[in-house]
Structures are given as C-alpha cells and as structure tokens.
Design an enzyme around this catalytic site. Structure first.
Site, PDB file in Angstrom:
ATOM      1  N   LYS A  51       0.839  -1.200   0.000  1.00  0.00           N
ATOM      2  CA  LYS A  51       0.000   0.000   0.000  1.00  0.00           C
ATOM      3  C   LYS A  51       0.880   1.257   0.000  1.00  0.00           C
ATOM      4  O   LYS A  51       0.642   2.174  -0.782  1.00  0.00           O
ATOM      5  CB  LYS A  51      -0.945   0.006   1.215  1.00  0.00           C
ATOM      6  CG  LYS A  51      -2.103  -0.969   1.059  1.00  0.00           C
ATOM      7  CD  LYS A  51      -2.934  -1.144   2.322  1.00  0.00           C
ATOM      8  CE  LYS A  51      -3.951  -2.264   2.108  1.00  0.00           C
ATOM      9  NZ  LYS A  51      -4.745  -2.571   3.311  1.00  0.00           N
ATOM     10  N   GLN A  95      -4.869  -1.351   9.357  1.00  0.00           N
ATOM     11  CA  GLN A  95      -4.808  -2.680   8.751  1.00  0.00           C
ATOM     12  C   GLN A  95      -5.473  -3.699   9.680  1.00  0.00           C
ATOM     13  O   GLN A  95      -5.201  -3.739  10.881  1.00  0.00           O
ATOM     14  CB  GLN A  95      -3.343  -3.058   8.472  1.00  0.00           C
ATOM     15  CG  GLN A  95      -3.158  -4.367   7.726  1.00  0.00           C
ATOM     16  CD  GLN A  95      -3.747  -4.372   6.320  1.00  0.00           C
ATOM     17  OE1 GLN A  95      -3.798  -3.351   5.657  1.00  0.00           O
ATOM     18  NE2 GLN A  95      -4.203  -5.521   5.869  1.00  0.00           N
ATOM     19  N   ASP A 118     -11.176   3.095   3.681  1.00  0.00           N
ATOM     20  CA  ASP A 118     -11.592   1.691   3.529  1.00  0.00           C
ATOM     21  C   ASP A 118     -13.093   1.559   3.273  1.00  0.00           C
ATOM     22  O   ASP A 118     -13.552   0.525   2.791  1.00  0.00           O
ATOM     23  CB  ASP A 118     -11.274   0.914   4.808  1.00  0.00           C
ATOM     24  CG  ASP A 118      -9.950   0.157   4.742  1.00  0.00           C
ATOM     25  OD1 ASP A 118      -9.593  -0.308   3.649  1.00  0.00           O
ATOM     26  OD2 ASP A 118      -9.298   0.018   5.790  1.00  0.00           O
TER      27      ASP A 118
HETATM   28  N1  GUN Z   1      -7.305  -6.635   5.806  1.00  0.00           N
HETATM   29  C1  GUN Z   1      -7.640  -7.368   4.715  1.00  0.00           C
HETATM   30  N2  GUN Z   1      -8.178  -6.573   3.768  1.00  0.00           N
HETATM   31  C2  GUN Z   1      -8.184  -5.335   4.273  1.00  0.00           C
HETATM   32  C3  GUN Z   1      -8.621  -4.075   3.752  1.00  0.00           C
HETATM   33  O1  GUN Z   1      -9.129  -3.933   2.630  1.00  0.00           O
HETATM   34  N3  GUN Z   1      -8.437  -3.014   4.574  1.00  0.00           N
HETATM   35  C4  GUN Z   1      -7.900  -3.126   5.816  1.00  0.00           C
HETATM   36  N4  GUN Z   1      -7.784  -2.022   6.557  1.00  0.00           N
HETATM   37  N5  GUN Z   1      -7.490  -4.266   6.326  1.00  0.00           N
HETATM   38  C5  GUN Z   1      -7.640  -5.358   5.545  1.00  0.00           C
END
Ligand code: GUN
Length: 282
Positions: A51, A95, A118
């Site tokens: 990311k 996350q 998100d």
């Molecule tokens: N863990 C797995 N997929 C995601 C996501 O799209 N966003 C976040 N914040 N954590 C995740």
C-alpha cells in the site's frame, strides 16, 4: 481468459498519478494517507508495504505507523483521534485484523468518516446499502472494475458470492445486486455448496481456504473472481480457487497473485483521492 488485475490496476494508477500532478497548483499539496499497522503479522506487513509503495508511486504523501502487538486499545484510539484532528491527513487506514485485546468495531467507528478510505465506518456502510454517495470498500470496488474492464455486465446473471465478511462478501454482493445480478451469498453453513456454485455465471470466492473451489464445483463458461490469498501445502501463494482444475472451464478467471490484490490497492488510491477532494469541496 485471464482477468489481469495487474494491467488494469496499472492503468488506473497511471490515471490517478496524472490527476495528482495538478493538485498542488489548486490545493497547495497532494493527498496524504496514513496506514496503521498493529503487530507483526507477516501477511499484514506485506499488504501495508504494498500500500505505501503504491501511495508513493501515484505521488501521494505516505505515512506508516507501526505499533507493537501489545498496544492498548486506548493508545490506538488516541493516535486515531490525533489523525482525525490533523488537517494534513486525508485518509486513515487501520490494517485488519487487529490483536485480540483491541475491539475492531470500536476502532473502525473511531475513524472520522470523511477520512475512512476503507469504507468500513458504519455511516459509509449504511450509505452503500442505501445507494447514497459513499466511499466503497476497496476490494469490492476493484472486483466491479475488473469485471467492467473485460466487458462483463452482471445484469441478469446469477452471481454467487462465497463469504459474508464486512470487508468483501457483503459489500460485493450489494454492488452485484446494484448491477442487476441475481445474487446468492454462501458461507460455512451453506448446506450444499457445490450445488450453489454450479449455478453461478459469476462466482466470487472470498473465504480464505486454499483451493477449496475445484473444477467439479463450477459450470462451463463461469466467470471466476478469486479473492483468496493463502499458502498451499508447499507454502506457495494460492487463492480460494483451485486454478488448475477451474481455469479450463471458466470463460474468465483472476490469477492469484495478480488478480484482485492489485485492484484493491489501486482502488485505495482512488478512495484516498476522493476523500482529499471531498474534504476540500465541503
Ligand atoms: N485486511 C484485509 N483486507 C483489508 C482491507 O481492505 N483493509 C484493511 N484495513 N485491512 C484489511
């Protein structure tokens, strides 16, 4: 036919990078995304790194906060409060999953809705389910873009989603429904999964079990979207779909890696830009 998430996401990121170049002139700065990682889960470390690399590649400002696995809930909530109040921050991503001492739902609720890149905040979820303008969760959004890129219109198709998570299963089912598919949501208690999956024109697998969807469970011509990121018995990266037995029957299929994953990240860039622009236009 392979649904090439890497290529489609590269095009989307290039488009965003072009737009970013014009932002300092109008707004005095570029969008700023803060990613918070709590603990040392190896998969989460890889996601967070990917990311931040993408954030820098499109020309945004990137900050990654790494907190120890034993971080108290109140400490994390305190950091989020600071970021909510910091006008130089446009997006906040925590996350998931979080260590067990931290209440995930409480953390998600604490993120300012206008910085919720998100799309997990209850107000964003409610807006999605009422067809109001909102930040759409990255993976479901990426899946819809990948289908569109191949000219696949869900209208009138039977879509079967396996998995009912807040992150993928539920929102992608809603987006497919909005695109006029007839949608079924399957899960661990579904009585006869193969019977359901064989009916699918579009199959979305988001369960997190290595290679559980096999060739005998799908019909000829199916479009297969594999959201899984797992390790097989040899430790190799694999999806929820057994690619070797399913691909020969599929009209389209996403590989793992290189399918849904890169689309999720490209959509995170798009969501960050959306949050930035919306905060500035009021
Ligand atoms: N863990 C797995 N997929 C995601 C996501 O799209 N966003 C976040 N914040 N954590 C995740």
């Amino acid at each position: 036919m392979i649904l090439d998430g890497k290529a489609v996401s590269a095009a989307l990121k290039a488009e965003i990078a072009q737009k970013v170049k014009t932002l300092p002139q109008t707004y005095g700065r570029v969008p700023h995304l803060v990613v918070i990682l709590v603990g040392e889960d190896p998969a989460s470390q890889v996601y967070v790194r990917n990311k931040s690399l993408a954030v820098e590649a499109v020309g945004f400002r990137s900050t990654t906060l790494v907190l120890p696995a034993d971080t108290a809930e109140e400490t994390l909530l305190g950091r989020i409060r600071e970021l909510n109040a910091d006008d130089s921050v446009d997006g906040i991503l925590v996350q998931l999953p979080l260590p067990s001492q931290i209440d995930e739902a409480k953390v998600i609720r604490s993120i300012a809705v206008e910085k919720d890149v998100d799309g997990f905040h209850p107000l964003n979820v409610a807006a999605l389910f009422q067809k109001m303008p909102c930040i759409v969760p990255c993976t479901p959004k990426g899946i819809m873009k990948l289908l569109a890129s191949a000219g696949i219109d869900p209208k009138g198709k039977r879509a079967v989603v396996i998995g009912r998570s807040n992150i993928v299963g539920l929102p992608v089912a809603k987006l497919l429904l909005d695109a006029n598919a007839t949608v079924s949501i399957c899960h661990s208690r579904t009585a006869n999964l193969a019977e359901e999956t064989r009916r699918a024109d579009i199959l979305v697998a988001a369960v997190g079990r290595p290679k559980m969807i096999t060739g005998d469970m799908v019909s000829e011509g199916v479009v297969v979207i594999d959201v899984g990121v797992n390790r097989d018995k040899e430790g190799k990266l694999c999806g929820d779909v057994d690619f070797d037995s399913v691909a020969p029957k599929a009209s389209f299929i996403t590989p793992v890696p290189g399918g849904v994953g890169p689309m999720t990240i490209a959509c995170l860039m798009e969501n960050t830009l959306e949050c930035f622009l919306k905060r500035r236009s009021g």
